[in-house]
Design a protein around this motif. Sequence first.
Motif, short mmCIF file in Angstrom:
data_model
loop_
_atom_site.label_atom_id
_atom_site.label_comp_id
_atom_site.label_asym_id
_atom_site.label_seq_id
_atom_site.Cartn_x
_atom_site.Cartn_y
_atom_site.Cartn_z
N ALA A 173 2.34 39.97 -49.30
CA ALA A 173 1.52 39.99 -48.09
C ALA A 173 0.08 40.61 -48.04
N LEU A 174 0.51 41.90 -48.63
CA LEU A 174 -0.48 42.74 -48.88
C LEU A 174 -1.55 42.11 -49.57
N THR A 175 -1.38 41.52 -50.93
CA THR A 175 -2.45 41.20 -51.86
C THR A 175 -2.93 39.97 -51.51
N LEU A 176 -2.44 39.28 -50.47
CA LEU A 176 -2.81 37.89 -49.88
C LEU A 176 -4.09 38.18 -48.68
N GLY A 177 -4.02 39.71 -48.43
CA GLY A 177 -5.04 39.93 -47.32
C GLY A 177 -4.36 40.04 -45.94
N HIS A 178 -3.20 39.62 -45.86
CA HIS A 178 -2.46 40.16 -44.22
C HIS A 178 -2.43 41.51 -44.02
N ASP A 179 -2.43 41.61 -42.53
CA ASP A 179 -2.32 42.98 -41.94
C ASP A 179 -0.85 43.53 -41.97
N VAL A 180 -0.40 43.96 -43.32
CA VAL A 180 0.75 44.67 -43.14
C VAL A 180 0.50 46.16 -43.63
N ARG A 181 -0.54 46.68 -43.59
CA ARG A 181 -0.69 48.21 -43.97
C ARG A 181 0.22 48.99 -43.57
N THR A 182 0.81 48.89 -42.31
CA THR A 182 1.69 50.09 -41.61
C THR A 182 3.16 49.70 -42.41
N ALA A 183 3.57 48.59 -42.64
CA ALA A 183 4.73 48.39 -43.38
C ALA A 183 4.70 48.91 -44.87
#
Length: 288
Positions: A249-259
Motif C-alpha cells: 500500500a505504501l509503494t502504491l501511494g496510499h496514506d499508510v504512513r502511520t501504520a
Amino acid sequence: VSSAQPTPTQPDPAAVAASLHEARFVRLVATASGDAVAAAGLLARACRGVDVPFQIRVRERPEFAPTDDELVVSVGTAGGDVSIAGPSSLAETAYDVADSLDGDADPVLGMAGVVAAGDAPSGELLEDAEAAGRVERRPGVAVPTADLADGLAHSTRLRTPYSGDVERARATLAELNLPTDLDDAAHRRVASAVALDATTTAGAVPAAADAVGDVLRPYATPDGPFATVGGYADVLDAVARSEPGTGVALTLGHDVRTAALEAWREHASAVHDALAGATTGRYDGLFV
C-alpha cells in the motif's frame, strides 16, 4: 564441477514495458525485501497509469503458476513470464521499465529501493529526482522521522548504545544543545555524535565505520512520505518483512504512513532486542 549460478542478466526495460502494456492482467510476485517491494510498486503504478489491471504478492519464497490470461512478473527471483532479478538494484531496473511504460515513475520510491538494496542512488534516477526538486542532499543522519530520537532509536541501519531506547536517544541529543529548528551545523553535530557512538560503543567492529557512513549526509525528501530517502528505505525493509500488505500500500501511494512507521518501530525493537541478547557458541567445526 562448479556449482556457481550464472549472474542474472539485466532485462531490457523497453521490452518489459511492452510486455506489461500488452498484458490483460499483470501479477507481480516480489520477494520480501525493501528493494523488491519498491520495484513491484513502481511497476504497479506504471500499469495503473496505462490502465492495465494488476495484483501484487509478497512472499519469502515466491511460487509461480502462470496462466494464459495473465502476465506473471517475478521481482527479486527467477520465475514467471518476466523476471527482474538483477544484477543491479531491482527498484532501479523497475524505475527504467516504469519510465518507459508511462513516463511518470516516482524517483524517490526508486531511490529508496536502491538504498534498501545497499547501493547508492546514481545516474538517471538521481538526476530525475534532483531535477524535479524531490530530494536535496544535506548533513545529518538518514532516519524516516522528523523526531530524531525516534529515528535514531529505531533505525536498523546503525547500532548505537541508544538503539531500541527512545528516552536514552533523547537524552543523548539533549547533551548536544540543538536548536529547535535544525540548521546544517546542528545536523553536522548530530552526525558526528552518531558516527562516534556507532564506531566506539562496546562490541563495535571495524565494519561499523563503513556502515555508519551509509547513513550520513542523507537525501532529504521535502514532499516524500518520510524525512529522508535512507529512512524511507529502512521503513520499506521493515514492512516488507513484517507487514507486506502495508508495504505494498505504501509503494502504491496510499496514506499508510502511520501504520508503516508503527510496523517499523516494532520490527526495529525486535531487531535490537535480538542483537542485545545474542550469544555465541563454538562447536566441532562450527561457530554459531
